[in-house]
Structures are given as structure tokens and as C-alpha cells.
Design a protein around this motif. Structure first.
Motif, PDB file in Angstrom:
ATOM      1  N   PRO A   1      -1.027   5.666   9.478  1.00  0.00           N
ATOM      2  CA  PRO A   1      -0.591   7.048   9.708  1.00  0.00           C
ATOM      3  C   PRO A   1      -1.488   8.091   9.039  1.00  0.00           C
ATOM      4  N   ALA A   2      -2.300   7.677   8.072  1.00  0.00           N
ATOM      5  CA  ALA A   2      -3.072   8.657   7.294  1.00  0.00           C
ATOM      6  C   ALA A   2      -4.254   9.195   8.093  1.00  0.00           C
ATOM      7  N   ARG A   3      -4.499  10.497   7.943  1.00  0.00           N
ATOM      8  CA  ARG A   3      -5.645  11.123   8.610  1.00  0.00           C
ATOM      9  C   ARG A   3      -6.950  10.646   8.004  1.00  0.00           C
TER      10      ARG A   3
ATOM     11  N   TYR B   1      -3.648   8.852  -6.598  1.00  0.00           N
ATOM     12  CA  TYR B   1      -5.066   8.493  -6.542  1.00  0.00           C
ATOM     13  C   TYR B   1      -5.631   8.783  -5.151  1.00  0.00           C
ATOM     14  N   CYS B   2      -4.855   8.465  -4.132  1.00  0.00           N
ATOM     15  CA  CYS B   2      -5.355   8.612  -2.756  1.00  0.00           C
ATOM     16  C   CYS B   2      -5.419  10.074  -2.321  1.00  0.00           C
ATOM     17  N   HIS B   3      -4.420  10.880  -2.719  1.00  0.00           N
ATOM     18  CA  HIS B   3      -4.346  12.245  -2.185  1.00  0.00           C
ATOM     19  C   HIS B   3      -4.087  13.314  -3.233  1.00  0.00           C
TER      20      HIS B   3
ATOM     21  N   MET C   1      -8.902   8.539   4.359  1.00  0.00           N
ATOM     22  CA  MET C   1      -8.731   7.706   3.164  1.00  0.00           C
ATOM     23  C   MET C   1      -9.771   8.121   2.128  1.00  0.00           C
ATOM     24  N   HIS C   2      -9.449   7.849   0.883  1.00  0.00           N
ATOM     25  CA  HIS C   2     -10.339   8.233  -0.210  1.00  0.00           C
ATOM     26  C   HIS C   2     -10.590   7.048  -1.130  1.00  0.00           C
ATOM     27  N   MET C   3     -11.595   7.233  -1.982  1.00  0.00           N
ATOM     28  CA  MET C   3     -11.976   6.228  -2.981  1.00  0.00           C
ATOM     29  C   MET C   3     -12.611   4.989  -2.350  1.00  0.00           C
TER      30      MET C   3
ATOM     31  N   ALA D   1      -4.327 -12.245  -1.193  1.00  0.00           N
ATOM     32  CA  ALA D   1      -5.144 -11.122  -1.670  1.00  0.00           C
ATOM     33  C   ALA D   1      -4.647  -9.820  -1.058  1.00  0.00           C
ATOM     34  N   GLY D   2      -5.002  -8.717  -1.718  1.00  0.00           N
ATOM     35  CA  GLY D   2      -4.679  -7.393  -1.185  1.00  0.00           C
ATOM     36  C   GLY D   2      -3.351  -6.868  -1.693  1.00  0.00           C
ATOM     37  N   ASP D   3      -2.848  -5.853  -0.986  1.00  0.00           N
ATOM     38  CA  ASP D   3      -1.622  -5.165  -1.410  1.00  0.00           C
ATOM     39  C   ASP D   3      -0.437  -6.098  -1.625  1.00  0.00           C
TER      40      ASP D   3
ATOM     41  N   ASP E   1      -4.261 -11.202  13.210  1.00  0.00           N
ATOM     42  CA  ASP E   1      -3.711  -9.906  12.798  1.00  0.00           C
ATOM     43  C   ASP E   1      -2.709  -9.368  13.815  1.00  0.00           C
ATOM     44  N   SER E   2      -1.649  -8.758  13.270  1.00  0.00           N
ATOM     45  CA  SER E   2      -0.584  -8.225  14.122  1.00  0.00           C
ATOM     46  C   SER E   2      -0.711  -6.721  14.343  1.00  0.00           C
ATOM     47  N   GLY E   3      -1.780  -6.102  13.825  1.00  0.00           N
ATOM     48  CA  GLY E   3      -2.069  -4.705  14.168  1.00  0.00           C
ATOM     49  C   GLY E   3      -1.179  -3.671  13.512  1.00  0.00           C
TER      50      GLY E   3
ATOM     51  N   PHE F   1      -5.075  -0.643  -3.169  1.00  0.00           N
ATOM     52  CA  PHE F   1      -5.968   0.337  -2.551  1.00  0.00           C
ATOM     53  C   PHE F   1      -6.902  -0.388  -1.584  1.00  0.00           C
ATOM     54  N   VAL F   2      -7.627   0.401  -0.799  1.00  0.00           N
ATOM     55  CA  VAL F   2      -8.539  -0.194   0.182  1.00  0.00           C
ATOM     56  C   VAL F   2      -9.624  -1.016  -0.522  1.00  0.00           C
ATOM     57  N   ALA F   3     -10.303  -0.398  -1.484  1.00  0.00           N
ATOM     58  CA  ALA F   3     -11.431  -1.090  -2.117  1.00  0.00           C
ATOM     59  C   ALA F   3     -10.962  -2.254  -2.990  1.00  0.00           C
TER      60      ALA F   3
ATOM     61  N   TRP G   1       4.423  11.430   7.390  1.00  0.00           N
ATOM     62  CA  TRP G   1       3.984  10.407   6.448  1.00  0.00           C
ATOM     63  C   TRP G   1       2.462  10.220   6.545  1.00  0.00           C
ATOM     64  N   GLY G   2       1.778  10.453   5.433  1.00  0.00           N
ATOM     65  CA  GLY G   2       0.309  10.363   5.432  1.00  0.00           C
ATOM     66  C   GLY G   2      -0.361  11.605   5.980  1.00  0.00           C
ATOM     67  N   ARG G   3       0.449  12.587   6.399  1.00  0.00           N
ATOM     68  CA  ARG G   3      -0.063  13.834   6.985  1.00  0.00           C
ATOM     69  C   ARG G   3       0.749  15.012   6.467  1.00  0.00           C
TER      70      ARG G   3
ATOM     71  N   ALA H   1      -8.403  -6.520   2.903  1.00  0.00           N
ATOM     72  CA  ALA H   1      -8.452  -7.810   2.195  1.00  0.00           C
ATOM     73  C   ALA H   1      -8.888  -8.931   3.135  1.00  0.00           C
ATOM     74  N   GLY H   2      -8.244  -9.027   4.290  1.00  0.00           N
ATOM     75  CA  GLY H   2      -8.540 -10.120   5.213  1.00  0.00           C
ATOM     76  C   GLY H   2      -9.917  -9.988   5.846  1.00  0.00           C
ATOM     77  N   LEU H   3     -10.305  -8.762   6.199  1.00  0.00           N
ATOM     78  CA  LEU H   3     -11.624  -8.550   6.808  1.00  0.00           C
ATOM     79  C   LEU H   3     -12.729  -8.940   5.835  1.00  0.00           C
TER      80      LEU H   3
HETATM   81  C1  LIG Z   1      -0.208   6.769   3.984  1.00  0.00           C
HETATM   82  C2  LIG Z   1      -1.131   5.906   3.180  1.00  0.00           C
HETATM   83  C3  LIG Z   1      -2.344   6.403   2.760  1.00  0.00           C
HETATM   84  C4  LIG Z   1      -3.210   5.620   2.003  1.00  0.00           C
HETATM   85  N1  LIG Z   1      -4.386   6.155   1.583  1.00  0.00           N
HETATM   86  C5  LIG Z   1      -5.248   5.397   0.864  1.00  0.00           C
HETATM   87  C6  LIG Z   1      -6.489   5.955   0.407  1.00  0.00           C
HETATM   88  O1  LIG Z   1      -6.790   7.127   0.641  1.00  0.00           O
HETATM   89  N2  LIG Z   1      -7.312   5.146  -0.309  1.00  0.00           N
HETATM   90  C7  LIG Z   1      -6.995   3.852  -0.618  1.00  0.00           C
HETATM   91  O2  LIG Z   1      -7.791   3.170  -1.261  1.00  0.00           O
HETATM   92  N3  LIG Z   1      -5.820   3.309  -0.201  1.00  0.00           N
HETATM   93  C8  LIG Z   1      -4.950   4.047   0.526  1.00  0.00           C
HETATM   94  N4  LIG Z   1      -3.760   3.510   0.942  1.00  0.00           N
HETATM   95  C9  LIG Z   1      -3.464   2.106   0.600  1.00  0.00           C
HETATM   96  C10 LIG Z   1      -4.150   1.162   1.594  1.00  0.00           C
HETATM   97  O3  LIG Z   1      -3.666   1.414   2.885  1.00  0.00           O
HETATM   98  C11 LIG Z   1      -3.862  -0.288   1.214  1.00  0.00           C
HETATM   99  O4  LIG Z   1      -4.162  -0.496  -0.153  1.00  0.00           O
HETATM  100  C12 LIG Z   1      -4.690  -1.266   2.052  1.00  0.00           C
HETATM  101  O5  LIG Z   1      -4.493  -1.041   3.417  1.00  0.00           O
HETATM  102  C13 LIG Z   1      -4.295  -2.704   1.702  1.00  0.00           C
HETATM  103  O6  LIG Z   1      -5.071  -3.590   2.440  1.00  0.00           O
HETATM  104  P1  LIG Z   1      -4.508  -5.040   2.807  1.00  0.00           P
HETATM  105  O7  LIG Z   1      -5.614  -5.701   3.557  1.00  0.00           O
HETATM  106  O8  LIG Z   1      -3.968  -5.707   1.617  1.00  0.00           O
HETATM  107  O9  LIG Z   1      -3.238  -4.782   3.748  1.00  0.00           O
HETATM  108  P2  LIG Z   1      -3.066  -3.959   5.102  1.00  0.00           P
HETATM  109  O10 LIG Z   1      -4.116  -2.935   5.270  1.00  0.00           O
HETATM  110  O11 LIG Z   1      -1.654  -3.515   5.096  1.00  0.00           O
HETATM  111  O12 LIG Z   1      -3.297  -5.056   6.229  1.00  0.00           O
HETATM  112  C14 LIG Z   1      -2.421  -6.146   6.365  1.00  0.00           C
HETATM  113  C15 LIG Z   1      -2.540  -6.654   7.788  1.00  0.00           C
HETATM  114  O13 LIG Z   1      -1.803  -7.875   7.888  1.00  0.00           O
HETATM  115  C16 LIG Z   1      -1.206  -7.923   9.162  1.00  0.00           C
HETATM  116  N5  LIG Z   1      -0.085  -8.868   9.107  1.00  0.00           N
HETATM  117  C17 LIG Z   1       1.026  -8.806   8.332  1.00  0.00           C
HETATM  118  N6  LIG Z   1       1.810  -9.882   8.554  1.00  0.00           N
HETATM  119  C18 LIG Z   1       1.187 -10.632   9.504  1.00  0.00           C
HETATM  120  C19 LIG Z   1       1.511 -11.854  10.161  1.00  0.00           C
HETATM  121  N7  LIG Z   1       2.625 -12.535   9.868  1.00  0.00           N
HETATM  122  N8  LIG Z   1       0.654 -12.327  11.101  1.00  0.00           N
HETATM  123  C20 LIG Z   1      -0.492 -11.653  11.400  1.00  0.00           C
HETATM  124  N9  LIG Z   1      -0.847 -10.492  10.789  1.00  0.00           N
HETATM  125  C21 LIG Z   1      -0.019  -9.989   9.857  1.00  0.00           C
HETATM  126  C22 LIG Z   1      -0.779  -6.490   9.437  1.00  0.00           C
HETATM  127  O14 LIG Z   1      -0.641  -6.237  10.811  1.00  0.00           O
HETATM  128  C23 LIG Z   1      -1.945  -5.702   8.822  1.00  0.00           C
HETATM  129  O15 LIG Z   1      -2.915  -5.393   9.794  1.00  0.00           O
HETATM  130  C24 LIG Z   1      -2.859   4.284   1.673  1.00  0.00           C
HETATM  131  C25 LIG Z   1      -1.625   3.771   2.099  1.00  0.00           C
HETATM  132  C26 LIG Z   1      -0.764   4.569   2.837  1.00  0.00           C
HETATM  133  C27 LIG Z   1       0.560   4.013   3.268  1.00  0.00           C
END
Ligand SMILES: Cc1cc2nc3c(=O)[nH]c(=O)nc-3n(C[C@H](O)[C@H](O)[C@H](O)COP(=O)(O)OP(=O)(O)OC[C@H]3O[C@@H](n4cnc5c(N)ncnc54)[C@H](O)[C@@H]3O)c2cc1C
Length: 331
Positions: free
Chosen positions: A65-67, A158-160, A69-71, A291-293, A57-59, A306-308, A149-151, A38-40
């Protein structure tokens, strides 16, 4: 924990930007908090419009943990960490984006003059805020769960689900609704789905019957641990028996990764712990978008994470932020 940005490489790159939009040197047009999909995505949109962006970003990528990603178009089956690294590197083309490693701990001020404080006491000023901070999965303390977890242990059909088709599936239930989740997996992917419970998890007869009607086998007793590797995982039972499964599904509770949304006064859905946003990804707090999760559209019954979809939401939010920033100068 992954760190997408090796250094705090803040620069003043305002010189070659449209004059009307140029903020004071130490200020950013937008602070994007979180550099997941979302942020990128949001940072790229805003960087391309020559807005000065602080991307912090806090990394702690949710899917780290997932090997694989899909979709994700053109990247189906790709390692999530490599996807992030590629997307982060692409932002180097836009020198108005300052990539900053750190955790935002507080946000004060108001629209046009927000002040973000980081865990190392750095300060960032920004006109608008985009919360893209994601959710954190809180794994229960079940021996063997965290390292799989994720492995081998997955949470999302949907993801796996597709990769689990035709396999023996064990669903480790944390709540009654997981009986319906097990039925869904049996409906879509496998003739051999068994529902397991954790100690203290009660699933009423109606929900169990719903699962059984979809050919889900209900296993008595409770799970005490997980051993083995996919596709020879073993569920350890309290009575000392072990049950072999090729893949395990388990849905932990997910909560906001950051308290910033609540701290700022954004509306939070009590059931899903998501920040409620409108179609423009406005939170209701002036100048604060999300935005995002971490978010949920106000009209939807539950969040979609989801990622997309997160990347798309980041892009949508950024476009509305850009619109707001431009139109405020029209007079
Ligand atoms: C095991 C697993 C497998 C998955 N597999 C899939 C898949 O196959 N396909 C798919 O579409 N989705 C998959 N997902 C879901 C996917 O990971 C998320 O939907 C996606 O990462 C959400 O993106 P986001 O940018 O909203 O949040 P994130 O990817 O969670 O990124 C949020 C970022 O915000 C940073 N952050 C948080 N708080 C702060 C703060 N206070 N200051 C600075 N930085 C901060 C965090 O460090 C993090 O880097 C999976 C999830 C899991 C747990």
C-alpha cells in the motif's frame, strides 16, 4: 494483491550444474516460501550457487500500500512495487530458480525430503525450507483507515518519520505503549504531536504523563474515523468535532502471514508472534530456516522488520543453508 510471477514456470535446469549437487529432476534443493525482500535475496544467493530453488509467492507484499519506501540504499523513496519487480526480474539471470505463483498450504516430510502442497494442489519437493512469509498488519475497522494506510497513515518512525518532520502529527493509539511512541515522534520530528485514543483503549495516568513530559498533547474523547488526504487529514471525534493533522501514525497488530511456521513446530514468540531463529536463521526444526519480518533472533527483545534487514536476513539464511547442503556431502 500483487503477483510477482505471471506463470508457474517450473523448469528442470539441472543439466549444467555441479554433478554432486544435482537433485533428482522433480526435486528442489531449497523451497523459499515468500518472495519479498527476504525470499528474493535468499533465492538470488542460492541461484548463484547453482542450487535448484523453488521460489513460491502468494503476491501479498506487506508494504504494497505504501507510495514509497525508505532506508534502502540506492532506492530511497522508490515505490516498493517497482523495487520488487526489479529484484524479481534480476533472478531471471539464474535459471536454476523456479518462480512459482501460489500459496503453500502444507509442508510434510522432514529434512532432505520435504513435500510442499500449494492451494491448487501442485506439489513441490525440497531438501530444505526457508520461510520468508512475512507479517500481515491487521487494521482495525476504523472508517477511512484502510484506504489511507501507507498513504497518510504510517506505522513506523524509521520508514516515514523523516518525511513527517515539522508537521502536525496525530498518533491514534491502540495500546498504552503508543504513548511512548508519540513521545518518540515528538522528540525526533515535530513540536506538535497529539495523542488520540480509540474507543475502549485505556492508557494509564503514568503512560500519559510520560507522553506529556515530552510535550505530547493528550486529546480527550475517542476517534471514530479519518477523512481527507495528506497533508490535510481530519480525525473525526465521537463528540462530532474534527481535528486536522498533516500526518497520522497508527500501529496495528501484526501477525504471521502464514501458519506454516507454527504448523511445522517452530518456536513462536508469544508477544510478537514471530518465528524464533538463531544467528544462522535456523528455526530449531531440522532443515527449516526462516528470515525477514516473520522472524526474530532469539537473543533480541523484539523483531526488527525492514526491507534491507529482511534482505540481509534472507542472504544470511541462504548462506547457511548452502553451507549445510555442501557439508552434508563431505562424508
Ligand atoms: C505501509 C508500510 C510501509 C513500509 N515502509 C517501509 C520503508 O519505507 N522501509 C523499510 O525498510 N520497510 C518498510 N516497511 C516494512 C517492509 O515492508 C517489510 O520489512 C518487508 O516487506 C519485509 O520483507 P519480507 O520479505 O520479510 O516479507 P514481505 O515483504 O511481507 O513478503 C512476504 C511474502 O510472502 C508471501 N507469502 C506469505 N505466506 C505465503 C505462503 N503460505 N505461500 C506463498 N507465499 C506466501 C507473501 O505473499 C509476500 O509476498 C513498510 C511496511 C508497511 C506495512
Amino acid at each position: 494483491m500483487t503477483t510477482p510471477f505471471s506463470t508457474a514456470d517450473e523448469q528442470d535446469t539441472a543439466g549444467d550444474r555441479p554433478k554432486a549437487d544435482r537433485p533428482e529432476a522433480d526435486r528442489h534443493d531449497v523451497a523459499v516460501i515468500g518472495a519479498g525482500p527476504a525470499g528474493l535475496s535468499a533465492a538470488m544467493v542460492l541461484g548463484r550457487q547453482q542450487r535448484r530453488v523453488a521460489l513460491v509467492d502468494s503476491g501479498r507484499a506487506r508494504n504494497a500500500p505504501a507510495r514509497e519506501m525508505h532506508m534502502v540504499l540506492s532506492r530511497d523513496g522508490f515505490p516498493p512495487s517497482e523495487y520488487r519487480a526489479l529484484a524479481t526480474a534480476e533472478l531471471d539471470a539464474y535459471d536454476h530458480i523456479d518462480k512459482i505463483s501460489g500459496t503453500v498450504t502444507t509442508i510434510t516430510g522432514s529434512v532432505g525430503e520435504f513435500v510442499l502442497r500449494l492451494d491448487d494442489d501442485r506439489e513441490i519437493q525440497a531438501s530444505r525450507i526457508l520461510l520468508a512469509t512475512g507479517m500481515t498488519d491487521h487494521l482495525i475497522d476504523l472508517p477511512g483507515l484502510a484506504e489511507r494506510w501507507g498513504r497518510g497513515v504510517y506505522h513506523c518512525a524509521y520508514c516515514h518519520g523523516f518525511e513527517s518532520r515539522g508537521r502536525t502529527i496525530g498518533v491514534v493509539a491502540l495500546r498504552a505503549a503508543d504513548a511512548v511512541f508519540a513521545r518518540y515522534l515528538a522528540d525526533r520530528f515535530s513540536d506538535d504531536v497529539a495523542l488520540y485514543r480509540l474507543d475502549g483503549v485505556e492508557i494509564d495516568a503514568k503512560m500519559l504523563a510520560l507522553a506529556q513530559a515530552g510535550d505530547v498533547r493528550i486529546v480527550d474523547g475517542h476517534v471514530t474515523g479519518i477523512e481527507g488526504e495528506e497533508p490535510t487529514l481530519r480525525l473525526l471525534m465521537a463528540d462530532g468535532t474534527t481535528h486536522e493533522r498533516e500526518v497520522i501514525f497508527h500501529r496495528p497488530d501484526a501477525r504471521q502471514s502464514s501458519p506454516l511456521g507454527a504448523d511445522l513446530g517452530c518456536d513462536i514468540d508469544p508477544d510478537w508472534d514471530s518465528i524464533l531463529v538463531d544467528a544462522q536463521h535456523r528455526t530449531g526444526v531440522d532443515g527449516v530456516y526462516a528470515a525477514g519480518d516473520a522472524t526474530q533472533l532469539r537473543d533480541l527483545p523484539n523483531p526488527v522488520g525492514f526491507v534491507a534487514t529482511s534482505a540481509g536476513q534472507g542472504q544470511t539464511a541462504a548462506i547457511w543453508i548452502e553451507t549445510e547442503l555442501f557439508t552434508q556431502n563431505l562424508g
